[in-house]
Write an enzyme that holds these catalytic residues in place. Structure first.
Site, PDB file in Angstrom:
ATOM      1  N   CYS A 392       0.825  -1.204   0.000  1.00  0.00           N
ATOM      2  CA  CYS A 392       0.000   0.000   0.000  1.00  0.00           C
ATOM      3  C   CYS A 392       0.862   1.259   0.000  1.00  0.00           C
ATOM      4  O   CYS A 392       1.371   1.630  -1.043  1.00  0.00           O
ATOM      5  CB  CYS A 392      -1.004  -0.028   1.161  1.00  0.00           C
ATOM      6  SG  CYS A 392      -2.444   0.980   0.791  1.00  0.00           S
ATOM      7  N   HIS A 523      -3.620  -4.825   0.332  1.00  0.00           N
ATOM      8  CA  HIS A 523      -2.914  -5.419   1.482  1.00  0.00           C
ATOM      9  C   HIS A 523      -2.962  -6.940   1.392  1.00  0.00           C
ATOM     10  O   HIS A 523      -3.881  -7.559   1.932  1.00  0.00           O
ATOM     11  CB  HIS A 523      -3.567  -4.968   2.798  1.00  0.00           C
ATOM     12  CG  HIS A 523      -3.336  -3.537   3.127  1.00  0.00           C
ATOM     13  ND1 HIS A 523      -2.239  -3.102   3.832  1.00  0.00           N
ATOM     14  CD2 HIS A 523      -4.064  -2.429   2.839  1.00  0.00           C
ATOM     15  CE1 HIS A 523      -2.301  -1.789   3.968  1.00  0.00           C
ATOM     16  NE2 HIS A 523      -3.402  -1.356   3.372  1.00  0.00           N
ATOM     17  N   GLU A 525      -1.395  -9.076   2.948  1.00  0.00           N
ATOM     18  CA  GLU A 525      -1.228  -9.745   4.246  1.00  0.00           C
ATOM     19  C   GLU A 525      -2.551 -10.230   4.833  1.00  0.00           C
ATOM     20  O   GLU A 525      -2.565 -11.177   5.615  1.00  0.00           O
ATOM     21  CB  GLU A 525      -0.497  -8.824   5.234  1.00  0.00           C
ATOM     22  CG  GLU A 525      -1.244  -7.556   5.657  1.00  0.00           C
ATOM     23  CD  GLU A 525      -0.951  -6.347   4.789  1.00  0.00           C
ATOM     24  OE1 GLU A 525      -0.609  -6.530   3.595  1.00  0.00           O
ATOM     25  OE2 GLU A 525      -1.090  -5.205   5.281  1.00  0.00           O
TER      26      GLU A 525
END
Ligand code: GLN
Length: 549
Positions: A392, A523, A525
């Protein structure tokens, strides 16, 4: 599928941060592995309507759900342990509950009644819990009530739980996760704080069925007997939860204690035997979390981890977990070092220290503090061919650095940092302009799951191996389309774009130029799971391992 949904409340005693989230997640997993359909709810007792408006240093990571809800990091633990995708019905705060009660009152939905804190707030809580269960078609709903018993803030949630138990005693169970300190000078594990915590819970009309005893070590027989006698809990239901090196051992430890059998007994559930195949996979993964013969050294550059004299890596919990999964699967142990980006601004000579690491990550961020430090680190990683992964803000840094140092646009910047720059390469999204003008910050970023299309022959496509991906977002700014052609002409590749081609989702340098230099506007993750690591993190770690060689 059971005919009747069962509800398990998890509450905390003695200290905050006692591990309720991991306990709920682990309990959920052992029940799931007995063929039950499990969903999870997190209740946060603060007034904020969601976690999105809080500073991560105050509260930890903001975990984004696929529908864009900005939630507590525990939601990430649930999704990872249970391999679930939750939605906003699974997350509740005091602010959210009051807001909807007030809205209902304004819409005359209470039909002229006097609307009161009790019972209308607990009623609203109960309605939401049941709705989450029915949407998920769940056998089991795990409900974690944030905070510690005895706090003013969570009383109304305990009241809701008590009412649910009254309505359906056989279908509601309570688990208290408590803490047993061993003061150094005393040298003996103390049960008294836990006794008080249980009494306090009793004061809310609730008796715990099971007590999970968190402590440095396992409880001895004497401690278990004391808790059993004074807290009114059968001794078999006092479960030790000693500190562990890896949180992923906890479900295995619980199963050793036959916890799923105990819960099924209490709730009168006839479940299948534990699924050995599922456990085998989990065991292999948990074993890897200890094994990693060789290490891989990752520098994490950011700013949300200093609190007083302590380092609080919680702000990036999902990033840490994603790195672990992709390292474990390649039989490596990741060592993560937290570097403050502002240090590179104060002392540029420090950049050289980045050579020590196998890879660098710049995770998400907001505001201007530390941005110049970030940019110098990205330049260093690019020029010295150190694997770099930007998440990001970390992707926006790639674009700014490239514009400055390769396109020669010296004042290139993001509008977030310098609105008067002549070269706004990262601009505010069109859809955000009105929002920012009206200061309506809450829950208004570009949030949640959006599709992106990948370009053939790129690192991104090679990692995902599919053409279309869905990833979770949380941002207000984007690559300014006016600069895309110039950036690409000079070698930066936008390998992922929104389906209409307007929004740049992934930026990278070709493998011939750099072993791994890639950033995502989303994102990744949030989608990394223990048994299915994220392909981009896996690609990044692979590049880090190769650099080591
Ligand atoms: N501050 C940037 C934006 O709003 C990046 C956000 C982030 O890193 N999550 O676009």
């Amino acid at each position: 599928m059971l005919k009747q949904t069962k509800y398990i409340f998890v509450v905390g005693g003695v200290i905050s941060g006692v591990g309720k989230g991991i306990t709920s997640s682990s309990l959920g997993l052992i029940l799931k592995n007995r063929g039950l359909k499990v969903t999870s709810i997190k209740i946060d007792p603060y007034i904020n309507v969601d976690a999105g408006t809080m500073n991560p240093v105050e509260h930890g990571e903001v975990f984004v759900l696929k529908d864009g809800d900005e939630t507590d990091q525990d939601m990430g633990n649930y999704e990872r342990f249970l391999n679930l995708n939750l939605t906003r019905i699974n997350y509740m705060t005091t602010g959210r509950v009051y807001k909807s009660v007030i809205e209902k009152e304004r819409n005359l939905e209470y039909k002229g009644k006097c609307v009161q804190v009790v019972p209308h707030i607990p009623f609203e809580v109960i309605e939401r819990i049941k709705k989450a269960g029915s949407i998920a078609d769940a056998d089991i709903v795990m409900i974690e009530i944030g905070g510690t018993v005895g706090e003013y803030e969570n009383i109304l949630f305990l009241e809701a739980a008590r009412m649910m138990k009254l309505e359906s005693p056989k279908n509601v169970a309570f688990i208290m996760v408590s803490y047993l300190p061993t003061p150094q000078k005393v040298g003996e594990m103390k049960t008294k704080p836990t006794q008080h915590a249980v009494r306090t819970l009793n004061g809310s009309g609730i008796q715990p069925d099971i007590l999970i005893a968190r402590a440095d070590v396992s409880l001895d027989k004497k401690r278990k007997e004391k808790i059993s006698l004074f807290c009114n809990i059968p001794i078999d239901n006092v479960i030790s939860a000693p500190d562990v090196d890896s949180i992923y051992d906890i479900p295995l430890n619980f199963e050793k204690e036959k916890l799923s059998y105990k819960i099924c007994d209490i709730l009168n559930i006839k479940a299948k035997k534990p699924d050995l195949n599922a456990w085998k996979k989990w065991k292999t993964f948990a074993k890897h979390s200890h094994n990693g013969k060789e290490i891989v050294k990752i520098a994490m550059i950011g700013k949300y981890f200093e609190t007083g004299d302590f380092v609080l890596s919680d702000s990036y919990l999902s990033v840490i977990e994603a790195i672990k999964y992709s390292s474990y699967i390649q039989n490596r142990k990741p060592i993560m070092t937290w570097l403050n980006s502002t240090d590179f601004e104060k002392n540029p000579a420090k950049l050289k220290e980045l050579k020590k690491y196998d890879g660098i990550i710049i995770p998400g961020g907001f505001g201007s503090r530390g941005v110049e430090g970030n940019l110098s680190a990205v330049k260093y990683a690019r020029e010295n061919k150190i694997p770099y992964f930007g998440l990001c803000y970390g992707m926006q840094m790639i674009v700014i650095e490239y514009a400055r140092n390769i396109l020669g646009l010296k004042d290139a910047n993001t509008k977030e940092v310098n609105p008067s720059s002549k070269n706004i390469v990262i601009d505010v999204m069109e859809s955000q302009k009105e929002i920012l003008k009206n200061n309506s910050y809450g829950g208004s970023m570009r949030l949640g799951e959006y599709k992106a299309i990948l370009r053939d022959g790129t690192i991104a496509k090679g990692a995902y191996k599919i053409k279309e991906i869905l990833e979770r977002h949380r941002h207000r700014y984007e690559v300014n389309p006016a600069f895309v052609a110039d950036l690409e002409a000079k070698g930066l590749v936008f390998s992922g774009r929104s389906p209409d081609g307007h929004l740049m989702e992934i930026a990278e340098l070709p493998k011939s130029e750099h072993p791994f230099f890639l950033g995502t506007q989303f994102h990744p993750e949030f989608l990394a799971r223990p048994l299915s690591p994220h392909p981009l993190f896996t690609g990044f770690i692979k590049a880090c391992i190769n650099k080591k060689k």
